[in-house]
Design a protein around this motif. Structure first.
Motif, mmCIF file in Angstrom:
data_model
loop_
_atom_site.group_PDB
_atom_site.id
_atom_site.type_symbol
_atom_site.label_atom_id
_atom_site.label_comp_id
_atom_site.label_asym_id
_atom_site.label_seq_id
_atom_site.Cartn_x
_atom_site.Cartn_y
_atom_site.Cartn_z
ATOM 1 N N GLY A 146 0.831 -1.188 0.000
ATOM 2 C CA GLY A 146 0.000 0.000 0.000
ATOM 3 C C GLY A 146 0.866 1.238 0.000
ATOM 4 O O GLY A 146 2.100 1.168 0.001
ATOM 5 N N ARG A 147 0.232 2.396 0.026
ATOM 6 C CA ARG A 147 1.013 3.634 -0.030
ATOM 7 C C ARG A 147 1.790 3.862 1.265
ATOM 8 O O ARG A 147 2.745 4.648 1.288
ATOM 9 N N ASP A 148 1.379 3.208 2.357
ATOM 10 C CA ASP A 148 2.079 3.373 3.629
ATOM 11 C C ASP A 148 3.118 2.281 3.874
ATOM 12 O O ASP A 148 3.707 2.218 4.952
ATOM 13 N N THR A 149 3.338 1.412 2.905
ATOM 14 C CA THR A 149 4.276 0.301 3.101
ATOM 15 C C THR A 149 5.701 0.815 3.251
ATOM 16 O O THR A 149 6.216 1.514 2.381
ATOM 17 N N ARG A 150 6.324 0.462 4.361
ATOM 18 C CA ARG A 150 7.723 0.848 4.622
ATOM 19 C C ARG A 150 8.636 -0.363 4.754
ATOM 20 O O ARG A 150 9.854 -0.222 4.770
ATOM 21 N N CYS A 151 8.057 -1.547 4.879
ATOM 22 C CA CYS A 151 8.849 -2.772 4.970
ATOM 23 C C CYS A 151 8.284 -3.773 3.973
ATOM 24 O O CYS A 151 7.109 -4.148 4.074
ATOM 25 N N LEU A 152 9.098 -4.160 3.017
ATOM 26 C CA LEU A 152 8.639 -5.044 1.953
ATOM 27 C C LEU A 152 9.464 -6.329 1.966
ATOM 28 O O LEU A 152 10.686 -6.296 1.863
ATOM 29 N N PHE A 153 8.785 -7.465 2.106
ATOM 30 C CA PHE A 153 9.434 -8.779 2.029
ATOM 31 C C PHE A 153 9.378 -9.253 0.577
ATOM 32 O O PHE A 153 8.308 -9.224 -0.048
ATOM 33 N N VAL A 154 10.501 -9.698 0.052
ATOM 34 C CA VAL A 154 10.588 -10.144 -1.338
ATOM 35 C C VAL A 154 11.427 -11.415 -1.406
ATOM 36 O O VAL A 154 12.095 -11.790 -0.445
ATOM 37 N N THR A 155 11.394 -12.073 -2.548
ATOM 38 C CA THR A 155 12.312 -13.187 -2.805
ATOM 39 C C THR A 155 13.578 -12.629 -3.461
ATOM 40 O O THR A 155 13.597 -11.497 -3.960
ATOM 41 N N TYR A 156 14.631 -13.442 -3.486
ATOM 42 C CA TYR A 156 15.878 -12.984 -4.105
ATOM 43 C C TYR A 156 15.680 -12.645 -5.582
ATOM 44 O O TYR A 156 16.269 -11.688 -6.098
#
Length: 1041
Positions: A146-156
């Motif tokens: 969302g627009r407030d997202t500050r921590c994003l978990f992703v894959t390599y």
């Protein structure tokens, strides 16, 4: 070999001027998902700071070691956080970073999708924020932000695509790389990019079992912080203990038994082995000691090993197994004679399903669930089948091919009356916690890619897991309570396991890796030069082979080693080099949709079709069989759509569709990866410059056991098993294809024809790299490869059109294989046109099917053969058959409409479940974006209705946690659901909602009724007309008599 007309057409094409290719899209790096700086910047209106840690969180070891960690975070260099299992590093570090700086933006990279999504959900819950709010995730095919997202978990993999579009510093202020001990190729590439970047964020590496010396030497400014773990006691047992505990007897002829029978006792080898193990331990214990002592120990070890090899059998695991096969071992572990015999009978390369089942049965009297580690999907399916007769357990598979929703089922509470048994690959080794697990059964086997550097031929191999892997697996049993772990190897073997997994870069072809590295690093030059700064650089031989492969594939300029425009496209496709090139070739030759579907099936473990299903679809080609069966899999079709969409974005839309797709399909595969070899009954002889490889079709291949055919075969992946090397997917191809796409000698091809075909291949290469248009070449391919022309394009959904001199139309439904066949006498386009007027071959196919039984997909294939191609030679359909066909059509229309109404009713009630609840509780605005599962709400209400309150409570707990509900909101939702959605506060609204939902269904039914009546009337008119004609004819015959 080639007909004169075909040779003339080829000569004419080769002498003509090349036609320009269609204008392609600009080749630019596609915007990586969620890669813009704005995504991870806090919105100005964000007034919801992270909640402080709870008392429970503060008891984690992570918080007692904050001072040294904070000091390292403020330093300029990267940080390595070595946190033992249970310390809280994966969930608490992102929260700590969010709390300590209001402007911090964090990207956390995980090696697997499941870890990224499950940890994001856990962190969101602990911060009292829905997933997609303050914390989100982005994995392939699924993003919640969302627009407030500050921590994003992703894959390599997602992180690499992000870094290809933005600098690391533009993405975030803190970049966290978890599970760095696994040393995946993607991780090595990310570290190389970060090491060579001038502008980078704060880098934090994390692991529980990493060797800090490896990373300290690679990153000189690295600060190491160690945090102890907090796990409950785990009792670690081994194969001998499992046999003593269960008294399991291994049948001599079972799949898990040694093929050559039990091992004999051997006291001589036993003594040597015991001394070898002792010397190895001394070497390990004195690794940092006197070099002279170590040298003498190594000489002694070499001498003992030589002596052992002279007396021990040639089985590499025998020497380690013999000590436990002797009489004193039976006494030590209280093994009865039958269990002791099992010890000598079990094949160390097989999975002992019977023993695992016995261990699970023994555990069912104690609380807690079970986690079983297996090397791959095949073993998971076999064990799942073995356990299917036990009604007291709930078996859940867990592997990378499952959707995110299916993977998350393992976190849901198990039914009160059943024990949950999770069958997992290494995906469950780290970063996830299933709280109810108290028993782990570890096969101690892993499956990974291996590379033969002399041939650049890669294969899948099954091998013993590393020591760090089995340590991680054991830790899964003690995360929240005490547990037990059974490692199904003998305890002495543990000492000989390698400490950690080998870097993935050492075991995979690096041609694709080199492409991605060039694209990410924006560097040119030989592969060895670009990758020399890797954590584990490839050898000079492997690097040179990669360059030769890339130049041959037109991806590299042979003079400058720069990426060509074709190579830039290949670098952006998330596939291996051969598959990426096949995808591009298919777009140029007009078969993009077919190749996308095939590649999605080849690269997805979910395409685990049985060999019987594949043989019903095609007897001589795994590729054609997969292509047909893949149409029945929504997951494969979704992945195929993603691949074709990405290809069109890079190359532009297709300007034509091949009239005869199969020749172009095989051309796309063969020109990209010409792994072709002579095929003899059940044997493939693949010749490389180094040696001849004797391969066999795998059990899952349609060519396995095929003794009636010989010729040449095209094959893909190779799996290395104890019984030999097996090819997974293979197809018999005609000699014309061999002559066109390989350098193999074909006796039936003249020198003139060979020259023609070589020139034709050169033109196809130009088409693939975009220098020519491909329409005319696609038509010529159909002439040259006439023996593979089995075209099925342009027909209605579910119908396939085949042509191989004779024409057939086939219908495949529901994954059940061919359910009907009939022979038409017109072209595909004519068949489609006549279908609309209820005439022609398709209509005859429907009538024939109705005459043979009516219901599609329930019986075996029925084939109607005609004795000629002309209309006069076809069998006429009688009036009685026509009446049966019309009646069947009437019944089918009624069933279809009835199903529509039922489905509309179910969909209406199901879709409204969550919306209705949130609206009635005035929570719609607050939790509308929480993506609460409709299925979960429906299941909870069903549990309440059936009086299973405990199950309902468990489901409600999961729902509230996933949605991030707290306080009064959570209480109101709990009360509402436990009252079955009919609480006093909501009864009034419930009635009106029910009315609205009911009205929608009634309207749907009302709209459907007139249509159904019209169709019924038309069919009845047809039937009465037939009956009238029939009656008239009968009457006429009677009057004549």
């Amino acid at each position: 070999m080639l007909p004169s007309a075909t040779k003339a057409a080829l000569a004419s094409y080769l002498s003509s001027s090349p036609k320009p290719a269609a204008a392609a899209a600009a080749v630019l790096p596609p915007a990586a998902p969620n890669s813009t700086k704005a995504l991870l910047q806090p919105h100005p209106t964000n007034n919801n700071p992270p909640t402080p840690p709870t008392k429970t969180q503060l008891t984690l070891p992570f918080y007692s070691h904050l001072p040294p960690l904070d000091a390292s975070l403020t330093a300029s260099g990267p940080t390595l956080l070595i946190g033992a299992t249970g310390c809280g590093k994966s969930t608490q570090l992102p929260q700590h970073l969010l709390r300590t700086a209001s402007t911090s933006t964090i990207v956390v990279a995980q090696p697997r999708r499941l870890a990224a999504t499950s940890i994001a959900s856990r962190v969101s819950s602990e911060l009292s924020s829905p997933v997609g709010g303050l914390v989100g995730y982005s994995i392939r095919g699924d993003t919640r932000k969302g627009r407030d997202t500050r921590c994003l978990f992703v894959t390599y993999g997602v992180l690499i695509r992000m870094l290809a579009s933005d600098s690391a510093a533009a993405l975030c202020t803190h970049l966290v790389l978890d599970e760095v001990h696994e040393r995946s190729a993607d991780l090595d590439l990310i570290l190389l990019h970060l090491k060579t970047s001038k502008d980078r964020p704060k880098i934090i590496l994390m692991s529980a079992t990493v060797d800090e010396r490896v990373f300290s030497s690679y990153l000189p400014e690295l600060t190491v912080v160690t945090v102890p773990g907090r796990t409950f006691p785990v009792e670690r047992q081994y194969l001998e203990h499992a046999l003593a505990h269960t008294n399991y007897v291994c049948p001599l002829k079972s799949a898990s038994a040694r093929p050559n029978g039990p091992l004999p006792d051997d006291p001589v080898s036993d003594t040597l082995t015991a001394e070898i193990m002792s010397v190895k331990k001394l070497i390990d214990d004195t690794a940092d000691g006197n070099p002279d002592v170590i040298s003498n120990l190594k000489k002694r070890l070499a001498s003992l090993t030589s002596a052992q090899n002279s007396v021990a059998p040639k089985d590499p695991t025998t020497a380690l197994l013999l000590p436990l096969c002797l009489n004193q071992t039976q006494t030590k572990f209280s093994l009865n004679p039958s269990a002791a015999r099992s010890l000598r009978t079990l094949d160390p390369n097989a999975i002992p399903n019977g023993l695992i089942a016995r261990l699970i049965e023994k555990h069912m009297d104690t609380p807690g669930d079970v986690l079983v580690f297996l090397p791959g999907l095949k073993e998971i399916s076999a064990l799942q089948s073995h356990l299917s007769s036990n009604n007291e357990i709930l078996v859940l598979p867990l592997h990378s091919s499952l959707s995110t929703a299916e993977q998350h089922k393992v976190f849901l509470p198990s039914p009160a009356s059943k024990t949950k048994v999770i069958l997992a690959t290494s995906i469950a080794e780290a970063s996830i916690t299933v709280p109810s697990i108290t028993l782990v059964i570890d096969s101690c086997l892993s499956r990974s890619q291996s590379l033969d550097p002399t041939t650049n031929l890669s294969h899948l191999s099954t091998h013993l897991s590393s020591k760090s892997s089995i340590d991680q697996r054991a830790g899964r049993a003690g995360r929240v309570q005490a547990g037990t772990c059974y490692h199904l190897i003998l305890s002495p073997i543990v000492q000989s396991l390698q400490p950690s997994p080998e870097p993935e870069i050492s075991n995979t072809p690096i041609d694709s890796f080199s492409l991605r590295a060039r694209h990410l690093l924006r560097q040119t030059g030989p592969t060895g030069t670009i990758l020399k700064a890797l954590l584990t650089p490839p050898s000079a031989t492997v690097s040179k082979t990669a360059d030769e492969t890339l130049i041959k594939s037109s991806a590299l300029d042979p003079a400058t080693f720069d990426l060509t425009s074709h190579g830039t496209v290949l670098a952006q496709l998330p596939l291996s080099l051969p598959h990426a090139r096949a995808l591009v070739a298919s777009s140029r030759l007009g078969v993009l949709e077919l190749i996308s579907l095939l590649l999605a099936a080849l690269t997805s473990p979910s395409s685990d079709f049985s060999v019987e299903e594949k043989r019903r679809a095609d007897k001589f080609s795994d590729h054609v069989a997969l292509l047909r069966l893949a149409r029945t899999s929504p997951k494969i079709k979704k992945e195929a759509e993603r691949l074709s969409k990405l290809t069109r974005e890079l190359l532009g839309p297709n300007d034509f569709v091949a009239a005869s797709p199969l020749p172009s399909l095989f051309a796309s595969l063969l020109i990209s990866s010409p792994q072709v070899a002579p095929f003899y009954p059940s044997s493939i002889q693949y010749v490389t410059p180094a040696r001849t490889h004797s391969l066999k079709p795998h059990l899952s291949s349609v060519l396995h056991g095929l003794n009636s055919k010989s010729g040449h075969v095209f094959f893909g992946d190779v799996m290395k098993l104890p019984s030999g090397a097996m090819v997974m997917d293979a197809s018999l191809i005609p000699s014309e294809a061999v002559a066109l796409f390989t350098e193999l000698e074909i006796s039936s091809v003249s020198s003139e024809e060979k020259e023609l075909l070589r020139s034709f291949r050169g033109r196809i290469e130009k088409i693939i790299i975009g220098e020519e248009g491909g329409l005319e070449a696609s038509n010529l391919l159909a002439l040259v490869l006439k023996h593979v022309v089995r075209d099925w394009s342009g027909l209605p959904p579910g119908w396939e059109y085949e042509e191989d001199r004779k024409i057939w139309i086939t219908r495949i439904e529901g994954g059940k294989g061919i359910s009907s066949m009939t022979r038409p006498t017109e072209s595909a386009s004519a068949a489609v046109a006549k279908k609309m007027s209820a005439s022609g071959s398709l209509a005859r196919a429907e009538k024939e099917l109705a005459r043979k039984g009516g219901d599609r997909g329930t019986g075996p294939a029925t084939i109607t053969k005609a004795s000629g191609a002309g209309a006069g030679a076809r069998k006429k359909i009688t009036e009685e058959e026509a009446k049966l066909a019309v009646k069947a059509r009437l019944k089918a229309e009624e069933d279809k409409e009835r199903k529509k109404v039922t489905a509309a009713s179910k969909a209406s009630s199901k879709v409204n479940s969550v919306t209705k609840m949130l609206r009635e509780l005035d929570l719609e605005e607050k939790y509308a974006s929480a993506n609460i599962s409709n299925d979960l709400v429906v299941d909870i209400l069903a549990f309440v209705k059936e009086g299973e309150k405990e199950e309902a409570e468990k489901g409600i707990d999961g729902l509230i946690a996933d949605a991030g509900m707290i306080g009064g909101s959570a209480s109101r939702v709990r009360r509402y659901l436990l009252e079955g959605g009919k609480g006093s506060a909501s009864a009034k609204k419930g009635k009106s909602d029910k009315g609205r939902g009911g009205k929608a269904v009634v309207v749907s039914a009302a709209m459907a009724a007139p249509e159904l009546k019209k169709k019924k009337k038309k069919v009845k008119d047809d039937l009465s007309l037939l009956e009238g004609d029939s009656g008239g004819k009968k009457k006429g015959r009677g009057s004549r008599r």
